[in-house]
Structure formats: C-alpha cells, structure tokens
Design an enzyme around this catalytic site. Sequence first.
Site, PDB file in Angstrom:
ATOM      1  N   THR A 216       0.829  -1.203   0.000  1.00  0.00           N
ATOM      2  CA  THR A 216       0.000   0.000   0.000  1.00  0.00           C
ATOM      3  C   THR A 216       0.862   1.251   0.000  1.00  0.00           C
ATOM      4  O   THR A 216       0.635   2.187  -0.772  1.00  0.00           O
ATOM      5  CB  THR A 216      -0.954   0.007   1.216  1.00  0.00           C
ATOM      6  OG1 THR A 216      -1.920  -1.045   1.060  1.00  0.00           O
ATOM      7  CG2 THR A 216      -1.691   1.332   1.325  1.00  0.00           C
TER       8      THR A 216
ATOM      9  N   ASN B 245      -5.509  -9.495  -7.568  1.00  0.00           N
ATOM     10  CA  ASN B 245      -5.503 -10.153  -6.264  1.00  0.00           C
ATOM     11  C   ASN B 245      -6.773 -10.947  -5.966  1.00  0.00           C
ATOM     12  O   ASN B 245      -6.760 -11.847  -5.131  1.00  0.00           O
ATOM     13  CB  ASN B 245      -5.293  -9.110  -5.151  1.00  0.00           C
ATOM     14  CG  ASN B 245      -6.304  -7.991  -5.213  1.00  0.00           C
ATOM     15  OD1 ASN B 245      -6.408  -7.283  -6.214  1.00  0.00           O
ATOM     16  ND2 ASN B 245      -7.056  -7.804  -4.155  1.00  0.00           N
TER      17      ASN B 245
ATOM     18  N   GLN C 282       1.000 -10.136  -6.063  1.00  0.00           N
ATOM     19  CA  GLN C 282       0.577 -11.523  -6.221  1.00  0.00           C
ATOM     20  C   GLN C 282       1.440 -12.294  -7.220  1.00  0.00           C
ATOM     21  O   GLN C 282       1.332 -13.515  -7.326  1.00  0.00           O
ATOM     22  CB  GLN C 282      -0.886 -11.583  -6.674  1.00  0.00           C
ATOM     23  CG  GLN C 282      -1.885 -10.981  -5.697  1.00  0.00           C
ATOM     24  CD  GLN C 282      -2.086 -11.815  -4.446  1.00  0.00           C
ATOM     25  OE1 GLN C 282      -1.722 -12.993  -4.401  1.00  0.00           O
ATOM     26  NE2 GLN C 282      -2.680 -11.226  -3.418  1.00  0.00           N
TER      27      GLN C 282
ATOM     28  N   ALA D 233       6.115  -8.444   1.579  1.00  0.00           N
ATOM     29  CA  ALA D 233       6.721  -9.654   2.152  1.00  0.00           C
ATOM     30  C   ALA D 233       5.700 -10.705   2.572  1.00  0.00           C
ATOM     31  O   ALA D 233       5.927 -11.903   2.411  1.00  0.00           O
ATOM     32  CB  ALA D 233       7.593  -9.279   3.355  1.00  0.00           C
ATOM     33  N   HIS D 234       4.565 -10.264   3.116  1.00  0.00           N
ATOM     34  CA  HIS D 234       3.663 -11.252   3.722  1.00  0.00           C
ATOM     35  C   HIS D 234       2.894 -12.092   2.706  1.00  0.00           C
ATOM     36  O   HIS D 234       2.182 -13.026   3.079  1.00  0.00           O
ATOM     37  CB  HIS D 234       2.707 -10.574   4.716  1.00  0.00           C
ATOM     38  CG  HIS D 234       1.547  -9.859   4.094  1.00  0.00           C
ATOM     39  ND1 HIS D 234       0.287 -10.388   4.070  1.00  0.00           N
ATOM     40  CD2 HIS D 234       1.465  -8.654   3.511  1.00  0.00           C
ATOM     41  CE1 HIS D 234      -0.543  -9.534   3.495  1.00  0.00           C
ATOM     42  NE2 HIS D 234       0.150  -8.468   3.149  1.00  0.00           N
TER      43      HIS D 234
ATOM     44  N   THR E  17      12.120   5.245  11.062  1.00  0.00           N
ATOM     45  CA  THR E  17      13.092   4.251  11.514  1.00  0.00           C
ATOM     46  C   THR E  17      12.909   2.926  10.778  1.00  0.00           C
ATOM     47  O   THR E  17      11.784   2.448  10.608  1.00  0.00           O
ATOM     48  CB  THR E  17      12.944   4.014  13.027  1.00  0.00           C
ATOM     49  OG1 THR E  17      13.103   5.262  13.705  1.00  0.00           O
ATOM     50  CG2 THR E  17      13.983   3.027  13.535  1.00  0.00           C
TER      51      THR E  17
ATOM     52  N   CYS F  78      -8.700  -6.845   2.133  1.00  0.00           N
ATOM     53  CA  CYS F  78      -8.743  -5.419   2.468  1.00  0.00           C
ATOM     54  C   CYS F  78     -10.156  -4.862   2.431  1.00  0.00           C
ATOM     55  O   CYS F  78     -10.417  -3.773   2.931  1.00  0.00           O
ATOM     56  CB  CYS F  78      -7.862  -4.619   1.515  1.00  0.00           C
ATOM     57  SG  CYS F  78      -6.141  -5.176   1.506  1.00  0.00           S
TER      58      CYS F  78
END
Length: 404
Positions: A74, A159, A195, A216-217, A253, A340
């Site tokens: 996102t 997706n 995807q 990553a997920h 950070t 989502c």
Amino acid sequence: MKKKRIYLDYAATTPVDPAVLAAMKLYFSEKFGNPMSIHSFGQEAKEAIEKARTQVARFLNCEPREIIFTSGATESNNLAIRGVVKAYWGKYKRKPHIITTQFEHHCVLNTCKVLEVERQGLAEVTYLPVYKNGIVKVKDVKKAIRTNTILVSIMYVNNEIGTVQPIAEIGKLIHETRNMKHETKYPLFHTDAVQAINYFDCDVKRLNVDLLSLSAHKIYGPKGVGALYIKKGTPISQVQTGGEQEFNLRAGTHNVAGMVGLGAAIQQVKSQKSKVKSIVLLRDYLIKRVLKEIPNSYLNGSWEKRLPNNANFRFDNVEGESIVLALDAVGIAASTGSACTSSTLEPSHVLMALGLRHEQAHGSLRLTLGKQTTKEEIDLTISGLKEIIKKLRTISGEILKEFK
C-alpha cells in the site's frame, strides 16, 4: 477430537516460513541497533538491511540502490503514484494524466481517485476496462495515452480473480512510445506485482517497468514490510517527510527485522518453483470438480492466464459471505475476494468490472492454495462446499417462497 483446520486464503496472507523467522530473530533482541546510528550496533543493523536490499535487487535484476523499503505494498503504491505526480507538478506546474484499470487494488484506485479531486484535481485519470476475462488489452493502453500521460499503473496479477496481465507487452509499448516522443522520462510504467512474485518472472528489465511494488507477507515473509523498485533516473519525490532514510524517499526508523525477513523470503522464492507445478495441478483439480459437481457454478476470469494458486468461483442463488462463514464453521478458511475489503457489503469492484450483475458478484468465493495445501484438503473442501451450497440454496428458496 480437534477439528481439522484448512487454510485456503493464501492470497490474503501467508504463514512466515521457518527459515525466514530464523533469519529475523536476532534483529529483535541481540542485534537491535538503529541503522542510522554510527556506532557498531547501528552499523551491524545497517549491514543487515543492505544485505536484504541486495537480495531483493538480485531477484528483480536491478541495482540495490533502486530498492526502497516500505511498510508494504500500500505504501509502495502510494509512493509510486503520488511521488511521480508530485515530481511532475514540481517541475512542469501543469495537470498530468494517469492510466490505470477498473480492477486495481483499492490502494491504487483510491489514490488515483483522490488525486482527481484533491485541490481541484491534481491529475486526470483513465480507468481501462478489463472485459469478461479480466485482462486488459494492450491496444486499449495505447489508445488511452495522451500527450500529458506521465504514468501507467497496471497490476501484474489481480488479487481477487488471479488473472495475469500482459505486463511485458505493455512495458514494451510504453518504452516505444517514449522513443517516438523523443522523451526519455514519460510515460512511466508502474506495476503492483504483489501476487506475481511467488509465481512469475519479475525481471524488471524484461518487463520494461520503471516502478514495481511488492510485499513480504504474500511470499511467506512477515507483515508490515514491502519494497518499491524505482528505476534509476525516474523522476519521483518523497511524499512522507521526516528523516533521510531510504535515500531520502521514505522517512522513518527502519524495520530491520522485517527487512531481513523480506530478503530471506524473496531469496527462497526460486527454490520453491518446483512446487508450482503441483499447485497448478491441485488448482485445476479443484476447478474441474467444482464446476462439474456443483450446478450453476462458474469460474470468474480467464482459466489459461491465471495465477497458479487462484480459483475464484461464483454460484447462482447463494451469497458469498454466507459461503465463507459456513466454510469457516467447518474449519475451512476462504474469502469472497480481497481481505482489504472484507468488511464491506458492497459487491466486489473487480467482479463488477467483469460485467457481472450485483447478485452475481455477491455470490463469489475465492480459494487460494499454498505450498502446504494437500489433495486431501482439497477433497474435504469440495465435499464441504457441495453440502453448504445445497443447504444455502434450500434456505434461499424457502425465503423466496415466503415473499411470494
């Protein structure tokens, strides 16, 4: 006896691979330094994120400096679209044009819609059709390009329904358009490849993309981290102000453990390619049995140009949310579409873009497989789904009788 739980929602998220988790662990406690610090703790952390950056860059066939770490797809998509528009306005002081499709992820669609109305319109946007098969046509992209088109953003794989877009062909078209205009910068080409990473070639040079988003997920890595590939020389401005992290394009950070996890996860993708064939066989087995054994069932989108692990169905006279809840009650996790938008009662914008009616779009079910999925789980799912559809249709029929 403990009920067997079956997970068939891998498009929503994936479990963290044990090897990925092992790579991350040190950076939560032992090697906890801030990469922006100049002491040894900080430099140790900095080395870790630069290693991860190199791992992502090797996978995409680009330079490490062309990789910007983010909090996920996102943010990557927002930076790609808003950053390009901001840079254009800063230099040319005139309204640009964006091309996208009607069934992009909401983080792309909503960003484009905001840009259309923000401050009396920061951009003009064309939303291309995707037709019944869920695939955008290259000729439509070509036709939509204007003299002020600065960005084309088209997802690699949808997706929800898993259809694969002709990204390389579109990239070639845009590259040729730039050459014809004698313009080295615009239009730029961005793809949301979230995807696609697990299953398709994402060589940015072969695809001819200037920007590419990933998360990553979706690839057995941690949540809360992603990346944006930005081709060297691409005009883009920061949209999040703060520190000078990530080449002054993404303040905040560093999520060191998450970045290490992304690097480890993407490094494993190629070694898992051998599993793709078995996933495709299971997917086809699932699709064939459902279409054959459940009356008035349909596959949404193209079968041939489809993500190896995606099966998106619709069923007449059944509500998708009811199917998902009934499956969950017997231990099977599925979805109606994007995670989502699972809280909304509106029909899927993706399915509506295919030309489906409201009631058809409401009767959808997305089943997505993963590397842990077994044939036994697919058989149990089909068996449960058949009973559930039959029961829900009976209830629906009885309700309709009462209204007559």
